[in-house]
Design a protein around this motif. Structure first.
Motif, PDB file in Angstrom:
ATOM      1  N   MET A  36       0.839  -1.204   0.000  1.00 46.37           N
ATOM      2  CA  MET A  36       0.000   0.000   0.000  1.00 46.37           C
ATOM      3  C   MET A  36       0.873   1.252   0.000  1.00 46.37           C
ATOM      4  SD  MET A  36      -3.367  -0.758   2.323  1.00 46.37           S
ATOM      5  CE  MET A  36      -2.603  -1.552   3.710  1.00 46.37           C
ATOM      6  N   TYR A  37       1.951   1.233   0.779  1.00 53.47           N
ATOM      7  CA  TYR A  37       2.852   2.384   0.816  1.00 53.47           C
ATOM      8  C   TYR A  37       3.435   2.661  -0.574  1.00 53.47           C
ATOM      9  CZ  TYR A  37       6.881   5.325   1.492  1.00 53.47           C
ATOM     10  OH  TYR A  37       7.782   6.344   1.366  1.00 53.47           O
ATOM     11  N   TRP A  38       3.918   1.621  -1.256  1.00 55.61           N
ATOM     12  CA  TRP A  38       4.539   1.816  -2.561  1.00 55.61           C
ATOM     13  C   TRP A  38       3.532   2.304  -3.599  1.00 55.61           C
ATOM     14  CZ3 TRP A  38       9.325   2.758  -2.575  1.00 55.61           C
ATOM     15  CH2 TRP A  38      10.191   2.115  -1.689  1.00 55.61           C
ATOM     16  N   ILE A  39       2.310   1.846  -3.504  1.00 59.10           N
ATOM     17  CA  ILE A  39       1.273   2.324  -4.440  1.00 59.10           C
ATOM     18  C   ILE A  39       1.001   3.799  -4.201  1.00 59.10           C
ATOM     19  CG2 ILE A  39      -1.159   2.104  -5.085  1.00 59.10           C
ATOM     20  CD1 ILE A  39      -0.819  -0.957  -4.482  1.00 59.10           C
ATOM     21  N   VAL A  40       0.858   4.195  -2.939  1.00 59.18           N
ATOM     22  CA  VAL A  40       0.635   5.610  -2.606  1.00 59.18           C
ATOM     23  C   VAL A  40       1.842   6.444  -3.042  1.00 59.18           C
ATOM     24  CG1 VAL A  40       0.363   7.244  -0.690  1.00 59.18           C
ATOM     25  CG2 VAL A  40      -0.980   5.148  -0.725  1.00 59.18           C
ATOM     26  N   LEU A  41       3.037   5.942  -2.773  1.00 62.97           N
ATOM     27  CA  LEU A  41       4.242   6.678  -3.169  1.00 62.97           C
ATOM     28  C   LEU A  41       4.325   6.832  -4.691  1.00 62.97           C
ATOM     29  CD1 LEU A  41       6.802   8.034  -1.986  1.00 62.97           C
ATOM     30  CD2 LEU A  41       7.995   5.913  -2.548  1.00 62.97           C
ATOM     31  N   ALA A  42       3.899   5.816  -5.426  1.00 59.76           N
ATOM     32  CA  ALA A  42       3.899   5.909  -6.891  1.00 59.76           C
ATOM     33  C   ALA A  42       2.984   7.046  -7.356  1.00 59.76           C
ATOM     34  CB  ALA A  42       3.463   4.584  -7.505  1.00 59.76           C
ATOM     35  N   PHE A  43       1.820   7.180  -6.718  1.00 59.93           N
ATOM     36  CA  PHE A  43       0.932   8.289  -7.079  1.00 59.93           C
ATOM     37  C   PHE A  43       1.569   9.631  -6.735  1.00 59.93           C
ATOM     38  CE2 PHE A  43      -2.276   5.047  -7.511  1.00 59.93           C
ATOM     39  CZ  PHE A  43      -3.060   5.551  -8.539  1.00 59.93           C
ATOM     40  N   SER A  79      -0.222   5.942   4.670  1.00 65.41           N
ATOM     41  CA  SER A  79      -0.354   5.305   3.361  1.00 65.41           C
ATOM     42  C   SER A  79      -1.561   4.375   3.330  1.00 65.41           C
ATOM     43  CB  SER A  79       0.920   4.551   2.998  1.00 65.41           C
ATOM     44  OG  SER A  79       1.203   3.553   3.947  1.00 65.41           O
ATOM     45  N   SER A  80      -1.830   3.680   4.414  1.00 62.62           N
ATOM     46  CA  SER A  80      -3.006   2.806   4.486  1.00 62.62           C
ATOM     47  C   SER A  80      -4.286   3.616   4.419  1.00 62.62           C
ATOM     48  CB  SER A  80      -2.961   1.985   5.778  1.00 62.62           C
ATOM     49  OG  SER A  80      -4.095   1.171   5.878  1.00 62.62           O
ATOM     50  N   ILE A  81      -4.312   4.725   5.113  1.00 62.14           N
ATOM     51  CA  ILE A  81      -5.502   5.593   5.109  1.00 62.14           C
ATOM     52  C   ILE A  81      -5.765   6.127   3.704  1.00 62.14           C
ATOM     53  CG2 ILE A  81      -6.423   7.798   5.946  1.00 62.14           C
ATOM     54  CD1 ILE A  81      -4.862   7.206   8.590  1.00 62.14           C
ATOM     55  N   LEU A  82      -4.727   6.667   3.057  1.00 63.95           N
ATOM     56  CA  LEU A  82      -4.902   7.206   1.703  1.00 63.95           C
ATOM     57  C   LEU A  82      -5.260   6.113   0.706  1.00 63.95           C
ATOM     58  CD1 LEU A  82      -2.021   9.828   1.407  1.00 63.95           C
ATOM     59  CD2 LEU A  82      -4.462  10.251   1.696  1.00 63.95           C
ATOM     60  N   HIS A  88      -7.607   3.014  -3.671  1.00 62.51           N
ATOM     61  CA  HIS A  88      -8.261   1.726  -3.962  1.00 62.51           C
ATOM     62  C   HIS A  88      -9.636   1.909  -4.609  1.00 62.51           C
ATOM     63  CE1 HIS A  88      -9.121  -2.536  -3.626  1.00 62.51           C
ATOM     64  NE2 HIS A  88     -10.292  -2.204  -3.106  1.00 62.51           N
ATOM     65  N   PRO A  89     -10.509   2.758  -4.035  1.00 61.12           N
ATOM     66  CA  PRO A  89     -11.821   2.943  -4.701  1.00 61.12           C
ATOM     67  C   PRO A  89     -11.699   3.498  -6.121  1.00 61.12           C
ATOM     68  CG  PRO A  89     -11.893   3.823  -2.468  1.00 61.12           C
ATOM     69  CD  PRO A  89     -10.467   3.455  -2.749  1.00 61.12           C
ATOM     70  N   SER A  90     -10.761   4.403  -6.328  1.00 56.34           N
ATOM     71  CA  SER A  90     -10.579   4.971  -7.667  1.00 56.34           C
ATOM     72  C   SER A  90     -10.085   3.917  -8.646  1.00 56.34           C
ATOM     73  CB  SER A  90      -9.576   6.124  -7.634  1.00 56.34           C
ATOM     74  OG  SER A  90     -10.080   7.175  -6.856  1.00 56.34           O
ATOM     75  N   LEU A  91      -9.144   3.085  -8.214  1.00 54.59           N
ATOM     76  CA  LEU A  91      -8.621   2.043  -9.094  1.00 54.59           C
ATOM     77  C   LEU A  91      -9.664   0.977  -9.394  1.00 54.59           C
ATOM     78  CD1 LEU A  91      -4.982   1.578  -7.738  1.00 54.59           C
ATOM     79  CD2 LEU A  91      -5.699   2.646  -9.876  1.00 54.59           C
TER      80      LEU A  91
END
Length: 164
Positions: A36-43, A79-82, A88-91
């Motif tokens: 989850m952290y890496w996905i948020v960081l990618a954004f 990162s989990s909160i975001l 996640h809902p957007s994806l």
């Protein structure tokens, strides 16, 4: 410069090592946390160049805030909160469209690569062949006159020949 280095260490090196530890120990909870952290960081990384230009220039403590955000993402489960609230809902909502777009880009990218590389090979081949054909004439002229007049030589541009 120091804040940029610090943000890289906080934002990537520590999480990379923690991700390694999660994979190595096969701790699924930690593994999911770091994914989850890496996905948020990618954004964040994808919008960062634009934000750096516009906000970083005008906002004097931008890098301090940026490091604060990275610490919040890491230490306070940000990162989990975001991820759960926004990403996640957007994806999920756009997953089919994104998959179709990626597949189309993959197909078109491969076709474009093939077309451009074949034009490049054709251009280089024609250039070499023309050079080999003209070499004896150029050398004879050089021997006779002592000068090399390349200005009068013409090279064909074959990149636009043959449609694709």
């Amino acid at each position: 410069m120091l804040f940029e280095l610090l943000s890289r260490v906080v934002g990537t090196l520590y999480p990379a090592y923690a991700s390694y530890k999660a994979v190595r120990t096969k701790n699924v909870k930690e593994y999911v946390r770091w994914m989850m952290y890496w996905i948020v960081l990618a954004f964040f990384t994808s919008v960062e160049p634009f934000v750096d230009i516009f906000i970083g220039f005008w906002f004097p403590f931008y890098y301090c805030v940026k490091i604060g955000v990275l610490i919040w993402l890491l230490a306070f489960n940000g990162s989990s909160i975001l991820y759960k609230s926004f990403i996640h809902p957007s994806l999920v909502k756009r997953e089919k469209d994104i998959d179709a777009l990626l597949e189309e880009a993959k197909t078109k990218g491969y076709d474009t690569f093939k077309r451009i590389s074949s034009k490049g090979v054709r251009f280089v081949t024609n250039l070499l062949m023309e050079g080999m054909i003209r070499a004896p004439t150029v050398m004879a002229e050089f021997v006779q006159t002592g000068q090399l007049s390349i200005e009068n030589r013409r090279f064909e541009d074959v990149t636009d020949q043959g449609g694709n």
